[in-house]
Design a protein around this motif. Structure first.
Motif, mmCIF file in Angstrom:
data_model
loop_
_atom_site.group_PDB
_atom_site.id
_atom_site.type_symbol
_atom_site.label_atom_id
_atom_site.label_comp_id
_atom_site.label_asym_id
_atom_site.label_seq_id
_atom_site.Cartn_x
_atom_site.Cartn_y
_atom_site.Cartn_z
ATOM 1 N N UNK A 222 0.791 -1.229 0.000
ATOM 2 C CA UNK A 222 0.000 0.000 0.000
ATOM 3 C C UNK A 222 0.819 1.273 0.000
ATOM 4 N N UNK A 223 1.946 1.299 0.721
ATOM 5 C CA UNK A 223 2.749 2.518 0.836
ATOM 6 C C UNK A 223 4.113 2.335 0.148
ATOM 7 N N UNK A 224 4.145 1.651 -0.968
ATOM 8 C CA UNK A 224 5.394 1.223 -1.586
ATOM 9 C C UNK A 224 6.328 2.373 -1.911
ATOM 10 N N UNK A 225 5.820 3.484 -2.406
ATOM 11 C CA UNK A 225 6.656 4.612 -2.829
ATOM 12 C C UNK A 225 6.473 5.845 -1.938
ATOM 13 N N UNK A 226 5.926 5.645 -0.782
ATOM 14 C CA UNK A 226 5.596 6.776 0.078
ATOM 15 C C UNK A 226 6.828 7.395 0.720
ATOM 16 N N UNK A 227 6.807 8.694 0.838
ATOM 17 C CA UNK A 227 7.786 9.437 1.643
ATOM 18 C C UNK A 227 7.033 10.046 2.830
ATOM 19 N N UNK A 228 7.724 10.222 3.905
ATOM 20 C CA UNK A 228 7.064 10.685 5.123
ATOM 21 C C UNK A 228 7.965 11.656 5.883
ATOM 22 N N UNK A 229 7.343 12.530 6.648
ATOM 23 C CA UNK A 229 8.060 13.479 7.500
ATOM 24 C C UNK A 229 7.346 13.506 8.851
ATOM 25 N N UNK A 230 8.131 13.390 9.916
ATOM 26 C CA UNK A 230 7.545 13.402 11.257
ATOM 27 C C UNK A 230 8.283 14.444 12.110
ATOM 28 N N UNK A 231 7.756 15.671 12.187
ATOM 29 C CA UNK A 231 8.396 16.701 12.999
ATOM 30 C C UNK A 231 7.945 16.626 14.464
ATOM 31 N N UNK A 232 8.811 17.042 15.369
ATOM 32 C CA UNK A 232 8.461 17.135 16.787
ATOM 33 C C UNK A 232 8.027 18.570 17.050
ATOM 34 N N UNK A 233 6.715 18.771 17.092
ATOM 35 C CA UNK A 233 6.140 20.111 17.092
ATOM 36 C C UNK A 233 6.105 20.763 18.462
ATOM 37 N N UNK A 234 6.273 19.985 19.525
ATOM 38 C CA UNK A 234 6.173 20.533 20.873
ATOM 39 C C UNK A 234 7.528 20.437 21.576
ATOM 40 N N UNK A 235 8.154 21.603 21.786
ATOM 41 C CA UNK A 235 9.440 21.703 22.504
ATOM 42 C C UNK A 235 10.554 20.903 21.842
ATOM 43 N N UNK A 236 10.420 20.571 20.539
ATOM 44 C CA UNK A 236 11.399 19.763 19.795
ATOM 45 C C UNK A 236 11.568 18.388 20.433
#
Length: 463
Positions: A222-236
């Motif tokens: 299902x996610x074969x070519x997916x790219x992802x970003x996960x930022x830490x939005x609270x206090x890094x």
């Protein structure tokens, strides 16, 4: 005086009235002493009390004199012990040193004997036979420690660590693994390219901590070519969303994305803590909020499963972050992926703050996340700026300067061997490295570099 008071305060008091006569300017009277009796019994009792007090006082004086003579010796002993413990005070103050009692050592060894016995009964090869003989020798050494102190505890513990790692390696590598990915056969990474891609995080440079990459499961659908970003939005430190792009083109254009939320707040038990995430198959794996757990967020069902990492005193809540130059807040647990699957990198008090590698496996039928094997290294986690896994090998980096990191260490889970002679440079555009992860599909390494997203190509020696 004491005797007189005791005599005056004891017994009955007799009074005698007599008449007197003035004679030569004085009053003269005659007293009959026969009417008075001397209190002999009271006198003896008072005398015994005085003698008892004198004896106690003499004994106390001798004890004081003895203590005065011994006090310099005790002070010298305390000074000597203090000087001997001084080199270990740093570890004690930071909670990094735990003495392993003989009883606990015996328990660990008994468990190891059971594990190696089970592995030997299944495999019955030369390697398992060698392990059985080595653990038998270690048992003899531990038994001797109960009778004398001639065997060094540190040496025995190091031997136990080596045998435990060897036992884990026996059951960790599938039989067809080395033949399936031929570039892994040659050994370690030989070179890392300059950045092949540089991009600012779609959330902006102000969010300096997080992780990113490409779908890491080699047979994902299902996610074969997916790219992802996960930022830490609270206090890094904490985050509760991940952003997915279905194609590389969308990712580079920061278009057509979808955001997934795994927790309703930044203090929920399912919140992401630290730059720890990896997208593997239909789920995001990450370090759970203020715990020793790894969480699995299912992208389809929005459910979260978790597993507690093994070890005595697993570090979390900024106890054992990546450091070297500057510590990356709450980077205690790092989830990685490679050709073998999923891994968790962390440190424990039981391993004196050194890196521990645990292999994670998702059981789709039982819907449980499990830890199958664990290895203990001798690399102090706070002396590392980051780490990642490739072909079952742990690679660790250190800070060189503002624009360069260096891969300097490797630990092979297949053999238990360590190599600290590597010098593979990693160029960067900012000073801080929040996360590093490897993708087994395109063999690229992804860095979250203080809000910049960088990608590198890993190269292996040709066969």
């Amino acid at each position: 005086m004491l005797l007189l008071l005791l005599l005056l305060s004891s017994g009955d008091v007799w009074a005698q009235h007599v008449s007197g006569q003035r004679k030569n300017g004085s009053c003269v009277c005659q007293v009959n002493p026969a009417k008075w009796s001397f209190p002999a019994v009271n006198y003896e009792a008072a005398l015994q009390q005085v003698q008892s007090c004198e004896g106690s006082l003499s004994s106390l004086r001798e004890q004081v004199e003895l203590s005065n003579r011994r006090l310099p010796q005790i002070q010298a002993l305390i000074t000597n012990v203090t000087m001997r413990l001084k080199p270990h005070q740093y570890l004690h103050n930071h909670g990094l040193y735990t003495d392993l009692p003989l009883q606990l050592l015996g328990q660990d060894l008994s468990q190891l004997e059971t594990d190696i016995g089970a592995i030997h009964s299944q495999l019955n090869n030369g390697q398992t036979m060698k392990l059985s003989k080595e653990v038998a020798k270690l048992r003899t050494a531990v038994d001797r420690m109960q009778m004398s102190d001639t065997i060094n505890m540190k040496t025995v513990k190091e031997t136990l660590r080596y045998l435990k790692n060897s036992a884990e390696s026996c059951k960790s590598i599938p039989k067809d693994f080395r033949g399936r990915e031929r570039y892994c056969l040659k050994g370690l990474i030989s070179n890392i390219s300059e950045p092949v891609m540089t991009k600012v995080s779609p959330h902006g440079k102000s969010y300096i901590s997080g992780s990113w990459g490409k779908q890491a499961q080699m047979d994902s659908e299902g996610q074969k070519n997916s790219y992802w970003v996960q930022p830490l939005l609270n206090s890094h430190i904490w985050g509760n969303t991940v952003r997915l792009y279905q194609t590389y083109k969308d990712f580079m254009a920061s278009a057509n994305h979808r955001d997934f939320t795994m927790a309703p707040s930044f203090t929920h038990v399912n919140t992401i803590e630290g730059p720890s995430a990896i997208l593997y198959g239909e789920a995001l794996y990450y370090h759970c909020y203020r715990s020793a757990d790894v969480c699995r967020y299912d992208l389809n069902s929005s459910t979260v499963q978790r597993v507690t990492l093994p070890g005595i005193g697993v570090g979390f809540n900024n106890k054992f972050p990546y450091c070297y130059y500057d510590c990356r807040a709450n980077s205690d647990v790092d989830v990685e992926a490679d050709e073998l699957g999923l891994w968790a990198l962390y440190a424990t008090v039981g391993n004196h703050g050194n890196l521990v590698v645990s292999r994670l496996v998702w059981d789709g039928e039982a819907e449980t996340l499990n830890v199958t094997q664990t290895w203990e290294t001798r690399l102090f986690k706070k002396a590392v700026s980051n780490a990642f896994m490739v072909c079952g090998v742990l690679y660790a980096t250190r800070y060189v300067d503002e624009y360069r990191e260096e891969v300097f260490y490797a630990f092979d889970t297949a053999t238990g061997k360590e190599d600290n002679t590597l010098a593979l440079p990693l160029e960067k555009v900012a000073k801080g490295v929040a996360s590093l992860s490897y993708n087994p599909i395109n063999r690229q390494i992804y860095m979250y570099n203080d809000g910049y997203l960088l990608a590198y190509q890993a190269h292996f020696d040709t066969l």
